[in-house]
Enzyme design. Structure first.
Site, PDB file in Angstrom:
ATOM      1  N   ARG A 102       0.879  -1.179   0.000  1.00  0.00           N
ATOM      2  CA  ARG A 102       0.000   0.000   0.000  1.00  0.00           C
ATOM      3  C   ARG A 102       0.910   1.221   0.000  1.00  0.00           C
ATOM      4  O   ARG A 102       1.705   1.401   0.919  1.00  0.00           O
ATOM      5  CB  ARG A 102      -0.912  -0.008   1.229  1.00  0.00           C
ATOM      6  CG  ARG A 102      -1.561   1.343   1.472  1.00  0.00           C
ATOM      7  CD  ARG A 102      -2.675   1.306   2.499  1.00  0.00           C
ATOM      8  NE  ARG A 102      -3.855   0.651   1.964  1.00  0.00           N
ATOM      9  CZ  ARG A 102      -5.070   0.753   2.511  1.00  0.00           C
ATOM     10  NH1 ARG A 102      -5.257   1.466   3.602  1.00  0.00           N
ATOM     11  NH2 ARG A 102      -6.093   0.122   1.969  1.00  0.00           N
ATOM     12  N   HIS A 129      -7.498   0.878  -6.366  1.00  0.00           N
ATOM     13  CA  HIS A 129      -7.672  -0.009  -5.205  1.00  0.00           C
ATOM     14  C   HIS A 129      -8.336  -1.308  -5.683  1.00  0.00           C
ATOM     15  O   HIS A 129      -9.495  -1.575  -5.387  1.00  0.00           O
ATOM     16  CB  HIS A 129      -8.538   0.706  -4.166  1.00  0.00           C
ATOM     17  CG  HIS A 129      -8.448   0.125  -2.785  1.00  0.00           C
ATOM     18  ND1 HIS A 129      -7.669  -0.972  -2.469  1.00  0.00           N
ATOM     19  CD2 HIS A 129      -9.052   0.493  -1.613  1.00  0.00           C
ATOM     20  CE1 HIS A 129      -7.791  -1.247  -1.186  1.00  0.00           C
ATOM     21  NE2 HIS A 129      -8.623  -0.376  -0.642  1.00  0.00           N
ATOM     22  N   GLN A 132     -10.127  -3.833  -3.157  1.00  0.00           N
ATOM     23  CA  GLN A 132     -11.419  -3.360  -2.667  1.00  0.00           C
ATOM     24  C   GLN A 132     -12.513  -3.649  -3.685  1.00  0.00           C
ATOM     25  O   GLN A 132     -13.602  -4.124  -3.338  1.00  0.00           O
ATOM     26  CB  GLN A 132     -11.343  -1.851  -2.389  1.00  0.00           C
ATOM     27  CG  GLN A 132     -12.653  -1.254  -1.933  1.00  0.00           C
ATOM     28  CD  GLN A 132     -13.079  -1.726  -0.555  1.00  0.00           C
ATOM     29  OE1 GLN A 132     -12.307  -1.658   0.391  1.00  0.00           O
ATOM     30  NE2 GLN A 132     -14.304  -2.204  -0.424  1.00  0.00           N
ATOM     31  N   ASP A 219     -17.125   7.458  -1.251  1.00  0.00           N
ATOM     32  CA  ASP A 219     -15.837   7.371  -0.551  1.00  0.00           C
ATOM     33  C   ASP A 219     -15.557   8.753   0.046  1.00  0.00           C
ATOM     34  O   ASP A 219     -16.236   9.738  -0.293  1.00  0.00           O
ATOM     35  CB  ASP A 219     -14.738   6.969  -1.560  1.00  0.00           C
ATOM     36  CG  ASP A 219     -13.369   6.745  -0.910  1.00  0.00           C
ATOM     37  OD1 ASP A 219     -13.311   6.591   0.334  1.00  0.00           O
ATOM     38  OD2 ASP A 219     -12.365   6.727  -1.645  1.00  0.00           O
ATOM     39  N   CYS A 259     -16.119   1.909   0.667  1.00  0.00           N
ATOM     40  CA  CYS A 259     -14.924   1.115   0.989  1.00  0.00           C
ATOM     41  C   CYS A 259     -14.574   1.208   2.471  1.00  0.00           C
ATOM     42  O   CYS A 259     -13.939   0.307   3.016  1.00  0.00           O
ATOM     43  CB  CYS A 259     -13.756   1.560   0.128  1.00  0.00           C
ATOM     44  SG  CYS A 259     -13.449   3.339   0.205  1.00  0.00           S
ATOM     45  N   ARG A 287     -13.718  -8.419   1.846  1.00  0.00           N
ATOM     46  CA  ARG A 287     -12.296  -8.165   1.588  1.00  0.00           C
ATOM     47  C   ARG A 287     -11.487  -9.420   1.905  1.00  0.00           C
ATOM     48  O   ARG A 287     -10.575  -9.788   1.178  1.00  0.00           O
ATOM     49  CB  ARG A 287     -11.788  -7.006   2.463  1.00  0.00           C
ATOM     50  CG  ARG A 287     -12.368  -5.629   2.150  1.00  0.00           C
ATOM     51  CD  ARG A 287     -11.910  -5.102   0.810  1.00  0.00           C
ATOM     52  NE  ARG A 287     -10.465  -5.052   0.667  1.00  0.00           N
ATOM     53  CZ  ARG A 287      -9.669  -4.079   1.129  1.00  0.00           C
ATOM     54  NH1 ARG A 287     -10.201  -3.054   1.746  1.00  0.00           N
ATOM     55  NH2 ARG A 287      -8.356  -4.133   0.937  1.00  0.00           N
TER      56      ARG A 287
END
Ligand code: CP
Ligand code: NVA
Length: 302
Positions: A102, A129, A132, A219, A259, A287
């Site tokens: 990440r 991402h 996700q 988000d 998310c 996830r």
């Protein structure tokens, strides 16, 4: 499939294979059926940004698959003191069986894959991402039974999430609509690709975007690394919020995804969040299952 660097590297068939395996792994977990497909394997997890879901789900996922995971903070690794990613990649490839990273720059993830010799998984960059969105697609399929004919609308910043949702949604055959301020649009090349490959619109009219949506997604207004812009962004994004009025324009059975972490009262109201908590936390759980599928696809002995 050698790596998971970004979603556009996967075909629709490869995504379906991951989702099917994720469903199988979820079933095995729920029914206490052992599934040690990565016994003896080790995943390194490099974090240059904070994380709750990604960190815990990858670590627990490796454990459930019979392997182990190492948390490698940027603060402790030499990479944080300037050791080149090219060297880090070649060293870690000799100890580990896979790396999840990440970070900020997508180029850093691509460089790890170029110089290393083990699978690399993108656990979020400023650009995308993918992990996700695999979990999001798994959740949409669980609730809606498939993707054909669905309209997925994203409200907010044209950021990493919007970019990956465009790719995932269009690849799986959904209509994708992004509603964002004029100066916060998703990646231009991805929007061009989406227009050529499916039904895609980008607008600043959130009501038009929400109309008849099957899935509403949002988000945060300020992503990790943008904390200094938070006040400015609060002004720029005012109104880009999933509230009860917006929900009334979507299909009556529309689902809401995020998310997480969520900022209630900004991109989503507390009322809508709590009314859709079931699917939001199923999404968070997924996830784990979706990433376990990615780990098995990339790291299991062939
Ligand atoms: N959605 C997500 O990636 O959460 P974390 O930042 O907690 O990992
Ligand atoms: N856009 C957010 C997503 C967090 C999971 C960020 O990059 O901070």
């Amino acid at each position: 499939m050698k790596h998971l660097l970004k979603l556009q590297d996967l075909t629709k068939e490869q995504i379906l294979e991951i989702l099917n395996l994720a469903d199988q792994l979820k079933f095995e977990k729920k029914n206490n059926i052992p599934h040690p497909y990565l016994a003896g394997k080790t995943l390194g997890m490099i974090f240059q940004k904070s994380s709750t879901r990604t960190r815990v789900s990858f670590e627990v996922g490796m454990y459930q698959l019979g392997g182990s995971a190492l948390f490698l903070s940027n603060r402790d690794l030499q990479i944080g003191r300037g050791e080149p990613v090219e060297d880090t990649a070649r060293v870690l490839s000799r100890y580990l069986d896979g790396i999840m990273i990440r970070t900020f720059e997508q180029a850093e993830v691509e460089a790890l894959a170029q110089y290393g010799s083990i699978p690399i998984i993108n656990g979020l960059t400023d650009y995308c991402h993918p992990c996700q969105v695999l979990a999001d697609l798994m959740t949409i399929r669980e609730y809606k039974g498939g993707f054909d004919g669905l309209k997925m609308t994203f409200i907010g910043d044209g950021n990493n999430m919007a970019n990956s949702l465009i790719v995932g949604g269009i690849t799986m055959g959904m209509e994708v609509c992004i509603a964002c301020p004029e100066n916060h649009k998703p990646d231009a090349a991805l929007m061009e690709w989406a227009k050529e490959n499916g039904k895609f619109t980008c607008t600043s009219d959130i009501k038009a975007a929400a109309k008849d949506a099957d899935v509403l997604y949002t988000d945060v207004w300020a992503s990790m690394g943008q904390e200094g812009e938070a006040d400015l962004r609060k002004k720029e994004f005012a109104g880009f919020c999933i509230d009860a009025e917006l929900m009334s324009l979507a299909k009556p059975d529309a689902m809401v995804l995020h998310c997480l972490p969520a900022h209630r009262g900004e991109e989503i109201t507390a009322e809508v969040f709590e009314a859709h908590a079931d699917e939001l936390f199923e999404e968070a759980e997924n996830r784990l299952h979706a990433q376990k599928a990615v780990l098995v696809k990339l790291m299991a002995d062939k």
